[in-house]
Design an enzyme around this catalytic site. Sequence first.
Site, PDB file in Angstrom:
ATOM      1  N   HIS A   9      12.089  14.162  23.083  1.00 38.84           N
ATOM      2  CA  HIS A   9      11.243  15.283  23.864  1.00 38.84           C
ATOM      3  C   HIS A   9      10.860  15.743  23.151  1.00 38.84           C
ATOM      4  CE1 HIS A   9      13.794  18.479  22.310  1.00 38.84           C
ATOM      5  NE2 HIS A   9      14.544  17.598  22.322  1.00 38.84           N
ATOM      6  N   GLU A  82      22.273  15.707  24.512  1.00 45.19           N
ATOM      7  CA  GLU A  82      22.088  16.287  23.453  1.00 45.19           C
ATOM      8  C   GLU A  82      23.907  16.775  22.969  1.00 45.19           C
ATOM      9  OE1 GLU A  82      21.291  15.700  20.231  1.00 45.19           O
ATOM     10  OE2 GLU A  82      20.291  17.173  19.711  1.00 45.19           O
TER      11      GLU A  82
END
Length: 172
Positions: A9, A82
């Site tokens: 990202h 994550e």
Amino acid sequence: MITLYLARHGQTEENLAHIFQGQMQGSLTEEGKRQAKELGKRLENIPFGTLISSDLERARLTVEIGFGGRGVPHVTTPLLREIDWGSWTGKTISGVKLAQRPADAETNAMLYARAGKFLAYLKSCFDGQTILAVGHGMINRYVAARLENLPEEKVKEIPVFNNCEYRVFHLL
């Protein structure tokens, strides 16, 4: 065969503040939004069949900003989230003792297993496609390690993914 473009990202406010984001949503900075647009431009000629991202906002928005106008299906999955830092989530890196993860954090073994589940998901649902998958720093390293047939204890040999960096893999 699947051709996988695995990306991280865009930059977040939490990246700049050196915060353990883990499974927090995260907020893209203006630089992070610019990075997402640039990623879309760098990959504009790739015929993606599906866009996949973590369901966390920082990854989802990276896909929407960089690739939203293409008309390609975008799906999200918690498999690309994550690492769960447990009680470290939201704390600054300098504010914890790094020698040992908290007991409520996701372990390396758990992250390695989740990376394997993500690859199994790709194989079962997207065979024959070219895929963009946008995840996060730690999970991407584990996915890359699995793709390179490295055992869990060798994950640190995989270079860290920078914001909006991508690497290409082929899954048979």
